[in-house]
Motif scaffolding. Structure first.
Motif, PDB file in Angstrom:
ATOM      1  N   GLU A 154      60.687 104.635  -1.466  1.00 19.10           N
ATOM      2  CA  GLU A 154      59.495 103.825  -1.695  1.00 19.10           C
ATOM      3  C   GLU A 154      59.918 102.564  -2.413  1.00 19.10           C
ATOM      4  OE1 GLU A 154      56.269 105.910  -3.634  1.00 19.10           O
ATOM      5  OE2 GLU A 154      56.735 107.677  -2.401  1.00 19.10           O
ATOM      6  N   ASP A 155      59.213 101.477  -2.209  1.00 19.72           N
ATOM      7  CA  ASP A 155      59.559 100.189  -2.822  1.00 19.72           C
ATOM      8  C   ASP A 155      61.044  99.868  -2.582  1.00 19.72           C
ATOM      9  OD1 ASP A 155      59.557  97.877  -4.288  1.00 19.72           O
ATOM     10  OD2 ASP A 155      59.691  98.889  -6.241  1.00 19.72           O
ATOM     11  N   PRO A 156      61.464  99.750  -1.316  1.00 21.92           N
ATOM     12  CA  PRO A 156      62.883  99.571  -1.015  1.00 21.92           C
ATOM     13  C   PRO A 156      63.472  98.311  -1.653  1.00 21.92           C
ATOM     14  CG  PRO A 156      61.533  99.203   0.940  1.00 21.92           C
ATOM     15  CD  PRO A 156      60.625  99.721  -0.111  1.00 21.92           C
ATOM     16  N   GLN A 157      64.559  98.474  -2.376  1.00 23.78           N
ATOM     17  CA  GLN A 157      65.283  97.320  -2.928  1.00 23.78           C
ATOM     18  C   GLN A 157      66.668  97.777  -3.353  1.00 23.78           C
ATOM     19  OE1 GLN A 157      64.067  96.239  -7.023  1.00 23.78           O
ATOM     20  NE2 GLN A 157      62.357  97.656  -6.710  1.00 23.78           N
ATOM     21  N   TYR A 188      69.226 102.559   0.019  1.00 27.94           N
ATOM     22  CA  TYR A 188      68.119 102.049  -0.800  1.00 27.94           C
ATOM     23  C   TYR A 188      67.026 101.348  -0.018  1.00 27.94           C
ATOM     24  CZ  TYR A 188      71.252 103.206  -4.583  1.00 27.94           C
ATOM     25  OH  TYR A 188      72.080 103.882  -5.437  1.00 27.94           O
ATOM     26  N   VAL A 189      67.296 101.053   1.261  1.00 25.83           N
ATOM     27  CA  VAL A 189      66.270 100.370   2.047  1.00 25.83           C
ATOM     28  C   VAL A 189      65.775 101.283   3.175  1.00 25.83           C
ATOM     29  CG1 VAL A 189      65.728  98.335   3.448  1.00 25.83           C
ATOM     30  CG2 VAL A 189      67.278  98.114   1.475  1.00 25.83           C
TER      31      VAL A 189
END
Ligand code: SF4
Ligand code: SF4
Lengths: 237, 179
Positions: free
Chosen positions: B116-119, B109-110
């Motif tokens: 995009e928009d890693p979290q 996820y990162v």
């Protein structure tokens, strides 16, 4: 003079100095084993070949046969003990057979099938182990090493290279590679070395051949190890 | 009472491959349906498991919901079966056990390709992941193990045939493999 002992009620001839295992193999009788390979000095560590000789529990690969000895091999009790040993070997390492290139031609699996093991059933250790892919032709996956010491013996006694050794104690026992970096790529190991041919499991694997023989058509996929024998005898195929 | 044996199945941290293999018993499904009635399974789409004779579990446990469902099955099933490699030893999903959970999440996820928009997802709707993936026998008592990735349809069929006929469950050499 030919002498005899009794194995599961059958009379087995042996020569002076032969172990129970050697005499049984000569007579075409299978005693399950992992760390035993007739080409090397027996190590007696996996204990899978344990039999009852005159009522005593012994490793058949290191115990000399004696006249009139009464040996039990394929009993429910011994098969049960072997099954538990194998279950412990499975939970001590990381054996993901569906993702292992050796699957179907692996002696750990094959002996487990032979003893009727359906599942390891113990609590898994999930140890943190590594993969060494530094060598161009051979990879070592430490997750699958069962510490049989066959690579150690082959490299020392036949290749004369002393590339492997077993280090540490108890649960921390592990295989090490004799180079400053500890990497196989920094040794003079060669894919044609004897030590590259003897691993009974998928720990020392030649690269670039992975699934040449499809799963389902491998040595133990059709016939049990008690019929087709050790994987080391079939490496050239 | 219909007199039929009640069977429930579920997939936890599995890929549904074992269920596909179950369906691979082909026309024998008709014979089986004469003998059994399905409770909660992906086939009936029943969401809650009721009292059953046999429960088949595919997959290991990788999150809190898996543990809950597994315990629910154990409470309701007289006989609980670990079906397939993942239920038996964690299988492919357990390969993440060689890494920290945090490392795994960050990898996807990162640092993942095209993220995009890693979290790291933290929605309360999403079951919490366990630190490690575990085989199901580490959580509840298991009565039978059917190895294989997936177990061959023949193995599953033989299991049912013998169990429903009150025979000891025994397999031929070719019916047992771990891959
Ligand atoms: S080495 Fe053998 S037992 Fe271990 S994962 Fe590979 S096939 Fe399975
Ligand atoms: S790498 Fe293979 S041959 Fe060497 S000790 Fe481990 S299991 Fe045995």
């Amino acid at each position: 003079m030919i002498r005899h002992f009794t194995l599961d009620g059958k009379k087995i001839p042996f020569r002076e100095g032969q172990t129970i295992m050697e005499a049984a193999q000569d007579a075409g009788i299978y005693i399950p084993h992992l760390c035993y390979n007739p080409e090397f000095v027996p190590h007696g560590s996996c204990r899978v070949c344990t039999v009852k000789a005159n009522g005593r529990i012994v490793a058949s690969c290191t115990t000399p046969a004696t006249e009139e000895m009464q040996v039990e091999n394929e009993t429910e009790e011994l098969q049960g003990n072997r099954r538990e040993l194998l279950q412990m070997l499975f939970v001590e390492g990381n054996h993901v057979c569906p993702g292992c290139e050796k699957s179907g031609a692996c002696q750990l699996q094959a002996v487990a099938y032979y003893t009727g093991m359906l599942a390891p059933e113990f609590t898994y250790f999930y140890p943190m182990r590594t993969v060494d892919s530094s060598h161009p032709d051979v990879a070592i996956d430490y997750n699958r090493c069962i510490l049989c010491e066959l690579c150690v013996r082959a490299s020392r006694d036949e290749d004369g290279k002393n590339i492997f050794s077993i280090d540490g104690r108890g649960i921390n026992t592990h295989l090490t590679v004799n180079s400053a970096s500890g990497k196989l790529g920094d040794t003079d190991f060669d894919v044609h070395d004897k030590a590259a041919q003897v691993c009974p499991v998928g720990a020392i694997l030649p690269k670039h051949e992975g699934y040449n023989i499809p799963i389902g058509q491998r040595l133990y996929d059709r016939k049990p190890i008690s019929v087709v024998g050790d994987v080391a005898d079939h490496q050239e195929e | 009472m219909s007199g039929k044996v009640k069977v429930a199945t579920t997939s936890l941290a599995g890929c549904f491959g074992c269920h596909m293999s179950f369906l691979d018993i082909d026309e024998r499904l008709i014979a089986l349906s004469e003998l059994v009635e399905f409770d909660r399974t992906p086939i009936t789409d029943i969401k809650e498991v009721g009292p059953c004779d046999i429960g088949l579990i595919e997959g290991g446990v990788c999150n809190a919901e898996n543990v809950e469902v597994l315990k629910e099955f154990r409470r309701n099933c007289r006989i609980l079966v670990a079906m397939g490699a993942c239920a038996i030893n964690g299988g492919i999903p357990a390969m993440r056990n060689s890494f920290d959970l945090k490392e795994c999440l960050e990898e996807s996820y990162v640092h993942g390709v095209g993220v995009e928009d890693p979290q790291i997802p933290s929605d309360t709707e999403i079951p919490l992941l366990l630190n490690k993936v575990h085989p199901i026998h580490e959580v509840v008592k298991i009565d039978y193990f059917l190895p294989g990735c997936p177990p061959p349809a023949d193995t599953i069929w033989t299991f049912f045939e013998q169990l429903l006929n009150n025979q000891p469950v025994e397999f031929t050499y070719r019916q047992i493999h771990y891959d």
